[in-house]
Design an enzyme around this catalytic site. Structure first.
Site, PDB file in Angstrom:
ATOM      1  N   CYS A  12      43.379 -59.231 -35.003  1.00 40.72           N
ATOM      2  CA  CYS A  12      43.549 -60.487 -34.284  1.00 40.72           C
ATOM      3  C   CYS A  12      42.396 -61.465 -34.483  1.00 40.72           C
ATOM      4  O   CYS A  12      41.305 -61.088 -34.903  1.00 40.72           O
ATOM      5  CB  CYS A  12      43.648 -60.233 -32.785  1.00 40.72           C
ATOM      6  SG  CYS A  12      44.996 -59.156 -32.356  1.00 40.72           S
ATOM      7  N   GLY A  38      45.386 -62.285 -38.771  1.00 44.61           N
ATOM      8  CA  GLY A  38      46.659 -61.819 -38.226  1.00 44.61           C
ATOM      9  C   GLY A  38      47.749 -62.799 -38.541  1.00 44.61           C
ATOM     10  O   GLY A  38      47.588 -64.002 -38.293  1.00 44.61           O
ATOM     11  N   ASN A 112      40.900 -59.837 -28.974  1.00 41.57           N
ATOM     12  CA  ASN A 112      40.706 -59.309 -30.321  1.00 41.57           C
ATOM     13  C   ASN A 112      40.002 -57.976 -30.180  1.00 41.57           C
ATOM     14  O   ASN A 112      38.940 -57.903 -29.566  1.00 41.57           O
ATOM     15  CB  ASN A 112      39.848 -60.275 -31.161  1.00 41.57           C
ATOM     16  CG  ASN A 112      39.548 -59.709 -32.541  1.00 41.57           C
ATOM     17  OD1 ASN A 112      40.339 -58.950 -33.095  1.00 41.57           O
ATOM     18  ND2 ASN A 112      38.406 -60.078 -33.088  1.00 41.57           N
ATOM     19  N   GLY A 113      40.591 -56.924 -30.753  1.00 40.22           N
ATOM     20  CA  GLY A 113      39.982 -55.594 -30.659  1.00 40.22           C
ATOM     21  C   GLY A 113      41.005 -54.585 -30.202  1.00 40.22           C
ATOM     22  O   GLY A 113      42.208 -54.844 -30.235  1.00 40.22           O
ATOM     23  N   CYS A 246      31.141 -54.333 -36.237  1.00 38.04           N
ATOM     24  CA  CYS A 246      31.954 -53.710 -37.303  1.00 38.04           C
ATOM     25  C   CYS A 246      31.426 -54.124 -38.680  1.00 38.04           C
ATOM     26  O   CYS A 246      31.445 -55.308 -39.034  1.00 38.04           O
ATOM     27  CB  CYS A 246      33.391 -54.191 -37.140  1.00 38.04           C
ATOM     28  SG  CYS A 246      34.450 -53.819 -38.535  1.00 38.04           S
ATOM     29  N   TYR A 252      34.894 -57.064 -45.706  1.00 41.88           N
ATOM     30  CA  TYR A 252      36.256 -57.390 -46.081  1.00 41.88           C
ATOM     31  C   TYR A 252      36.982 -58.388 -45.190  1.00 41.88           C
ATOM     32  O   TYR A 252      37.656 -59.289 -45.681  1.00 41.88           O
ATOM     33  CB  TYR A 252      37.036 -56.063 -46.143  1.00 41.88           C
ATOM     34  CG  TYR A 252      38.521 -56.199 -46.292  1.00 41.88           C
ATOM     35  CD1 TYR A 252      39.071 -56.737 -47.448  1.00 41.88           C
ATOM     36  CD2 TYR A 252      39.374 -55.783 -45.282  1.00 41.88           C
ATOM     37  CE1 TYR A 252      40.447 -56.860 -47.577  1.00 41.88           C
ATOM     38  CE2 TYR A 252      40.745 -55.897 -45.413  1.00 41.88           C
ATOM     39  CZ  TYR A 252      41.274 -56.439 -46.559  1.00 41.88           C
ATOM     40  OH  TYR A 252      42.623 -56.563 -46.683  1.00 41.88           O
ATOM     41  N   SER A 293      38.632 -61.199 -51.559  1.00 46.74           N
ATOM     42  CA  SER A 293      37.441 -60.791 -50.812  1.00 46.74           C
ATOM     43  C   SER A 293      36.379 -60.106 -51.671  1.00 46.74           C
ATOM     44  O   SER A 293      35.266 -59.891 -51.221  1.00 46.74           O
ATOM     45  CB  SER A 293      37.844 -59.893 -49.643  1.00 46.74           C
ATOM     46  OG  SER A 293      38.606 -58.816 -50.127  1.00 46.74           O
ATOM     47  N   ASP A 355      35.601 -54.048 -56.328  1.00 44.84           N
ATOM     48  CA  ASP A 355      36.536 -54.179 -55.202  1.00 44.84           C
ATOM     49  C   ASP A 355      35.763 -53.836 -53.925  1.00 44.84           C
ATOM     50  O   ASP A 355      34.710 -53.195 -53.978  1.00 44.84           O
ATOM     51  CB  ASP A 355      37.742 -53.261 -55.390  1.00 44.84           C
ATOM     52  CG  ASP A 355      38.947 -53.721 -54.568  1.00 44.84           C
ATOM     53  OD1 ASP A 355      38.806 -54.670 -53.773  1.00 44.84           O
ATOM     54  OD2 ASP A 355      40.020 -53.123 -54.708  1.00 44.84           O
ATOM     55  N   ASP A 356      36.309 -54.272 -52.775  1.00 41.12           N
ATOM     56  CA  ASP A 356      35.539 -54.072 -51.541  1.00 41.12           C
ATOM     57  C   ASP A 356      35.748 -52.704 -50.910  1.00 41.12           C
ATOM     58  O   ASP A 356      34.881 -52.212 -50.205  1.00 41.12           O
ATOM     59  CB  ASP A 356      35.863 -55.174 -50.518  1.00 41.12           C
ATOM     60  CG  ASP A 356      37.348 -55.391 -50.392  1.00 41.12           C
ATOM     61  OD1 ASP A 356      38.035 -54.455 -49.973  1.00 41.12           O
ATOM     62  OD2 ASP A 356      37.819 -56.487 -50.750  1.00 41.12           O
ATOM     63  N   CYS A 392      40.015 -46.163 -37.914  1.00 41.44           N
ATOM     64  CA  CYS A 392      39.303 -47.060 -36.999  1.00 41.44           C
ATOM     65  C   CYS A 392      40.057 -47.068 -35.674  1.00 41.44           C
ATOM     66  O   CYS A 392      41.285 -47.161 -35.649  1.00 41.44           O
ATOM     67  CB  CYS A 392      39.277 -48.475 -37.571  1.00 41.44           C
ATOM     68  SG  CYS A 392      38.636 -49.677 -36.395  1.00 41.44           S
ATOM     69  N   CYS A 445      28.696 -50.711 -36.419  1.00 41.55           N
ATOM     70  CA  CYS A 445      29.667 -49.622 -36.331  1.00 41.55           C
ATOM     71  C   CYS A 445      29.942 -49.206 -37.773  1.00 41.55           C
ATOM     72  O   CYS A 445      30.250 -50.049 -38.622  1.00 41.55           O
ATOM     73  CB  CYS A 445      30.964 -50.063 -35.669  1.00 41.55           C
ATOM     74  SG  CYS A 445      32.211 -48.737 -35.745  1.00 41.55           S
ATOM     75  N   CYS A 448      34.344 -45.657 -39.586  1.00 44.04           N
ATOM     76  CA  CYS A 448      35.330 -45.242 -40.585  1.00 44.04           C
ATOM     77  C   CYS A 448      34.664 -44.648 -41.827  1.00 44.04           C
ATOM     78  O   CYS A 448      35.310 -43.950 -42.596  1.00 44.04           O
ATOM     79  CB  CYS A 448      36.249 -46.408 -40.941  1.00 44.04           C
ATOM     80  SG  CYS A 448      35.391 -47.901 -41.383  1.00 44.04           S
TER      81      CYS A 448
HETATM   82  S1  SF4 Z   1      35.482 -47.890 -37.521  1.00 41.63           S
HETATM   83 FE1  SF4 Z   1      35.168 -49.131 -39.403  1.00 41.63          FE
HETATM   84  S2  SF4 Z   1      36.697 -50.787 -39.326  1.00 41.63           S
HETATM   85 FE2  SF4 Z   1      36.555 -49.869 -37.261  1.00 41.63          FE
HETATM   86  S3  SF4 Z   1      35.076 -51.137 -36.147  1.00 41.63           S
HETATM   87 FE3  SF4 Z   1      33.935 -49.414 -37.028  1.00 41.63          FE
HETATM   88  S4  SF4 Z   1      33.237 -50.168 -39.063  1.00 41.63           S
HETATM   89 FE4  SF4 Z   1      34.850 -51.555 -38.341  1.00 41.63          FE
END
Ligand code: SF4
Length: 469
Positions: A12, A38, A112-113, A246, A252, A293, A355-356, A392, A445, A448
């Site tokens: 979002c 989105g 958003n989230g 994030c 990306y 990207s 690539d990302d 994620c 964060c 992932c």
């Molecule tokens: S888990 Fe990955 S995609 Fe999700 S918020 Fe954390 S860094 Fe971002």
């Protein structure tokens, strides 16, 4: 990379205005610049000081809002939303902003989230008599506010926010106030700006540029910002904050012309490419990036390696959502609608393809094949982020763990699957340093990539993400 073929989607984007006669129109332009976050639904709610009125629908900003519809949305305050539906699913009722009317006042919410304790809270609220209108996690906040028992709205909102776990950038609007809140880890970006005497808030600063607003600052983790006729008031609903934005926003999701926490996204991506050139030096003739990207990282790789950057891949910009996509069989026969390799650039060349990220590996395999079919003698794939091994929980649709190719395959095994001559991922440390030399891994964060998430994950959320797909 192209989100729609990659299996990696932002959920979002939010945009809000306070104190401008053309609030709805500004929100329309702001949302349009956030459309990459989105594409499945969008809405705008305005306040004229006495009542809230909203229009929303499933589709793109330009499809839902005609000039007539914007003209119906009169008022000097507005919030808007663009949605990519995952948590709670799609459907008109889940398109935001959500609008709630009660006998005393109305409330509009844009989020958003993703909340990781939404189901837990929903069960509790339903046991107390709440009836939910939507299946989206956003609605939980409205019920918590209404049930808080506090007389002052700011106290009720702070109390409600303190019960939420996960990622949330919220815009909350009543007839007389706009409230802006960011979760205690600041997982999603959210910035404040000014346009003359008006205040604006947006998921990304690119939305400020498009309306000529000036960036002031980012919303702080655990902050509740209240904007009303008295001006701006900053309050805290949580003092226990640890910043963990994030990292994928930089890699990306966000637009390259956006700045997140003072760091330009294009610059961060370019630095990722430069670091890759050091971590993965390759003897090659040409560097190319997968549009859109990965172009910044490819430019960085070329600059640091001394290998010329060329446009070896181009994207067909006119493949819209309603375009009839080729069936799996036709795709395998080589019907390529979205990306093409430029034969004149890659024929007879050893190509570094930047690539990302790699999610399922199917897209990378297709692009490597495209380049080889166009005559590339070698294709070396370099990825400007570490392998994505985990789902994620915070609002990015990364597919289930089983679908993530890096969750159970080594780099060499992935290389074989995608058919590249070599494959290198940027190290976690390299990615973080490319974004900021000073922040360190603690400021981001990296869930992932590393499996270490900044919040606890509730069992039913875990179950959902490990079973879906
Ligand atoms: S888990 Fe990955 S995609 Fe999700 S918020 Fe954390 S860094 Fe971002």
């Amino acid at each position: 990379m192209l989100a729609e073929i990659k299996g990696l989607n932002e959920e979002c984007g939010v945009f809000g205005v306070w104190g401008h006669p053309d609030a709805a129109q500004l929100t329309y332009y702001g949302l349009h610049s956030l459309q990459h976050r989105g594409q499945e639904g969008t809405g705008i709610v305005v306040s004229d000081g006495k009542k809230l009125k909203g229009i929303k629908g499933e589709g793109l900003v330009s499809e839902i809002f005609t000039a007539d519809k914007i003209a119906q949305l009169t008022g000097s305050a507005a919030i808007g939303h663009v949605r990519y539906a995952t948590a709670g699913g799609g459907g008109y009722e889940n398109v935001q902003p959500l609008l709630f009317h009660s006998q005393t006042s109305s409330l509009a919410l844009a989020h958003n989230g993703n909340l990781v304790n939404a189901n837990y809270l929903k069960h509790q609220l339903e046991a107390q008599g709440s009836i939910f209108q939507t299946s989206s996690d956003t609605e939980v906040l409205a019920h918590l506010i209404k049930r808080s028992g506090f007389h002052q709205l700011n106290d009720a909102v702070k109390n409600a926010l303190s019960m939420l776990k996960g990622a949330y950038a919220y815009l909350i609007m009543t007839e007389t106030e706009l409230m802006v809140a960011l979760d205690p880890h600041g997982l999603r970006p959210l910035s404040l700006g000014v346009l003359g005497d008006a205040y604006v808030v947006a998921s990304e600063t690119c939305a400020f540029d498009v309306i000529g607003a000036e960036y002031i600052r980012d919303i702080m983790p655990g902050e509740l910002l209240i904007i009303n006729e008295k001006g701006l008031t900053s309050e805290r609903f949580s003092l226990s904050t640890t910043k963990a934005i994030c990292a994928m926003e930089y890699v990306y999701f966000s637009r390259p012309d956006s700045n997140i926490q003072g760091i330009n996204v294009h610059t961060a991506r370019k630095n990722m490419g430069k670091r890759l050139a050091v971590e993965a030096p390759i003897d090659a003739d040409v560097v190319t990036g997968v549009p859109d990207s990965s172009i910044s990282a490819a430019i960085g790789y070329a600059e640091a390696s001394g290998i010329p950057y060329e446009m070896g891949l181009i994207k067909n910009k006119y493949v819209g959502r309603t375009f009839i996509q080729p069936s799996q069989t036709l795709r395998e026969q080589g019907v390529k609608m979205k990306l093409s390799a430029v034969r004149g650039v890659v024929e007879g060349k050893r190509v570094v393809m930047v690539d990302d990220s790699i999610v399922r590996g199917t897209t990378s395999r297709r692009i490597v094949k495209l380049l080889k079919e166009a005559g590339a003698t070698e294709v070396h794939v370099v990825i400007s982020s570490p392998p994505i091994k985990n789902p994620c929980f915070y609002g990015i649709d990364t597919s289930s763990k089983e679908e993530l190719i890096a969750s159970d395959k080594s780099v060499e095994e992935i290389r074989q699957v995608i058919g590249a001559d070599s494959l290198t991922f940027l190290s976690t440390d390299g990615m973080v340093r490319a974004i900021s030399e000073t922040e360190g891994t603690q400021g981001f964060c990296l869930g992932c990539f590393t499996g270490n998430y900044p919040t606890e994950i509730y069992p039913d959320t875990l179950q959902y993400y490990y079973q879906k797909g």
